[in-house]
Design an enzyme around this catalytic site. Structure first.
Site, PDB file in Angstrom:
ATOM      1  N   LYS A 177       1.418  -1.256   0.082  1.00 17.73           N
ATOM      2  CA  LYS A 177      -0.412  -0.163  -0.261  1.00 17.73           C
ATOM      3  C   LYS A 177       0.815   1.090   0.141  1.00 17.73           C
ATOM      4  O   LYS A 177       0.498   2.178  -0.521  1.00 17.73           O
ATOM      5  CB  LYS A 177      -1.344  -0.074   1.444  1.00 17.73           C
ATOM      6  CG  LYS A 177      -1.645  -1.110   1.151  1.00 17.73           C
ATOM      7  CD  LYS A 177      -2.671  -1.533   2.193  1.00 17.73           C
ATOM      8  CE  LYS A 177      -4.332  -2.248   2.175  1.00 17.73           C
ATOM      9  NZ  LYS A 177      -4.856  -2.789   2.783  1.00 17.73           N
ATOM     10  N   GLN A 212      -4.458  -1.319   9.404  1.00 18.24           N
ATOM     11  CA  GLN A 212      -5.101  -2.828   8.778  1.00 18.24           C
ATOM     12  C   GLN A 212      -5.311  -3.797   9.683  1.00 18.24           C
ATOM     13  O   GLN A 212      -5.392  -4.034  10.813  1.00 18.24           O
ATOM     14  CB  GLN A 212      -3.508  -3.214   8.391  1.00 18.24           C
ATOM     15  CG  GLN A 212      -3.325  -4.830   8.013  1.00 18.24           C
ATOM     16  CD  GLN A 212      -3.803  -4.872   6.058  1.00 18.24           C
ATOM     17  OE1 GLN A 212      -3.364  -3.423   5.889  1.00 18.24           O
ATOM     18  NE2 GLN A 212      -4.109  -5.688   5.664  1.00 18.24           N
ATOM     19  N   ASP A 248     -10.956   2.956   3.211  1.00 21.22           N
ATOM     20  CA  ASP A 248     -11.329   1.253   2.943  1.00 21.22           C
ATOM     21  C   ASP A 248     -12.687   0.709   2.721  1.00 21.22           C
ATOM     22  O   ASP A 248     -13.381  -0.329   2.351  1.00 21.22           O
ATOM     23  CB  ASP A 248     -11.191   0.451   4.799  1.00 21.22           C
ATOM     24  CG  ASP A 248      -9.257  -0.148   4.438  1.00 21.22           C
ATOM     25  OD1 ASP A 248      -9.001  -1.184   3.523  1.00 21.22           O
ATOM     26  OD2 ASP A 248      -9.315  -0.393   5.442  1.00 21.22           O
TER      27      ASP A 248
HETATM   28  N1  GUN Z   1      -7.084  -7.225   5.732  1.00 22.47           N
HETATM   29  C1  GUN Z   1      -7.299  -8.164   4.869  1.00 22.47           C
HETATM   30  N2  GUN Z   1      -7.519  -6.518   3.715  1.00 22.47           N
HETATM   31  C2  GUN Z   1      -7.843  -5.702   4.266  1.00 22.47           C
HETATM   32  C3  GUN Z   1      -8.064  -3.873   3.544  1.00 22.47           C
HETATM   33  O1  GUN Z   1      -8.813  -4.433   2.075  1.00 22.47           O
HETATM   34  N3  GUN Z   1      -7.841  -3.190   4.552  1.00 22.47           N
HETATM   35  C4  GUN Z   1      -7.483  -3.470   4.613  1.00 22.47           C
HETATM   36  N4  GUN Z   1      -7.634  -1.795   6.575  1.00 22.47           N
HETATM   37  N5  GUN Z   1      -7.264  -4.851   6.283  1.00 22.47           N
HETATM   38  C5  GUN Z   1      -7.148  -5.519   5.334  1.00 22.47           C
END
Ligand code: GUN
Length: 281
Positions: free
Chosen positions: A52, A96, A119
């Site tokens: 990211k 996350q 998100d």
């Molecule tokens: N854990 C697995 N996929 C995601 C996601 O798209 N966003 C976040 N914040 N955590 C995750």
């Protein structure tokens, strides 16, 4: 032979478009910054978080990184979110998941300002999606819509079956397909006559979390198959929820794992970061 839907190429196209938009914002004196919070050192989360941040760098936006120890308390995490909510120089906040078991994910998600919820997990974002109002859309389902559109797959009027009902993928996916005027069925682990249900799909989206579960008996000839799964097979090789070798000969188009849906999630997160500027203005 099915067409292979190449998520890597399509996600690069999207990121290059976003790079252009970030440059235009920069010229207007607008800088975009994403704050990424990770609690603990789950190895899979560390990979996602690194990618990211790399994505932010690629399109030319800023990222702030908060790597907090496993024993961080919920109060400490909520205090950091409050601080970031109030900062004018932070546009997006991403926590996350999964979080350590002593922290309640719902409470944390709800603490994020919906205007910074890149998100798309906040109840307000989900509610807005359901009733067609402005807000952030969960990145993986939004990425799948882009994969379909940019591969020339029309959605309107199609029978779409979404296998899986998670808050992150299955539920928002079904709403987005409905928004594109598809006829949508959500199937899940308790669905009766599953093969009959999935066998009706013109577009089958699989997010059930079971390695190679979907074989050709589940798939209508000529269907488009989108595989959201990321698993390890018996040889520790990455595989999806779809048995690619078995299904590929009977469908018209299919996403590989890796290189299908995966790269789209980050592209759409970056898209949400750029869109946040408008939502916040
Ligand atoms: N854990 C697995 N996929 C995601 C996601 O798209 N966003 C976040 N914040 N955590 C995750």
């Amino acid at each position: 032979m099915a067409a292979i839907i190449d998520g890597k190429t399509i996600s690069t196209q999207i990121k290059d478009e976003l790079k252009q938009k970030a440059a235009e914002l920069h010229e207007r004196g607008v800088e975009v910054t994403l704050a990424v919070i990770q609690v603990g050192d789950n190895p899979a989360s560390s990979v996602y978080v690194r990618n990211k941040k790399k994505g932010c760098e690629y399109i030319g936006i800023g990222s702030l990184s908060y790597e907090l120890p496993e024993e961080t308390t919920q109060e400490e995490l909520l205090a950091l979110i409050q601080e970031l909510n109030g900062r004018k120089d932070v546009n997006g906040i991403l926590v996350q998941l999964p979080l350590p078991s002593h922290i309640d994910e719902d409470t944390v998600i709800k603490a994020i300002d919906p205007k910074k919820d890149v998100d798309g997990f906040h109840p307000q974002s989900v509610g807005a999606l359901c009733i067609g109002q402005k807000g952030f859309v969960s990145c993986t389902p939004a990425g799948i819509i882009q994969l379909l559109k940019r591969s020339g797959v029309s959605i309107e009027g199609k029978e779409c079956v979404v296998l899986g009902r998670s808050n992150i993928v299955g539920k928002p996916m079904s709403i987005l397909l409905l928004r594109e005027n598809a006829t949508v069925t959500i199937a899940h682990s308790r669905t009766k006559n599953l093969k009959e249900v999935t066998g009706r799909a013109d577009i089958l989206i699989v997010a059930i979390g079971k390695p190679k579960m979907i074989t050709r008996e589940y798939v209508k000839e000529g269907a488009v198959v989108i595989d959201v799964g990321i698993n390890r097979d018996e040889n520790n090789k990455l595989c999806g929820d779809v048995d690619f070798e078995d299904v590929e000969p009977v469908c018209s188009a299919i996403t590989p794992v890796p290189g299908g849906v995966g790269p789209m999630t980050i592209a759409m997160l970056l898209n949400n970061c750029i869109e946040s500027v408008e939502l916040q203005s």
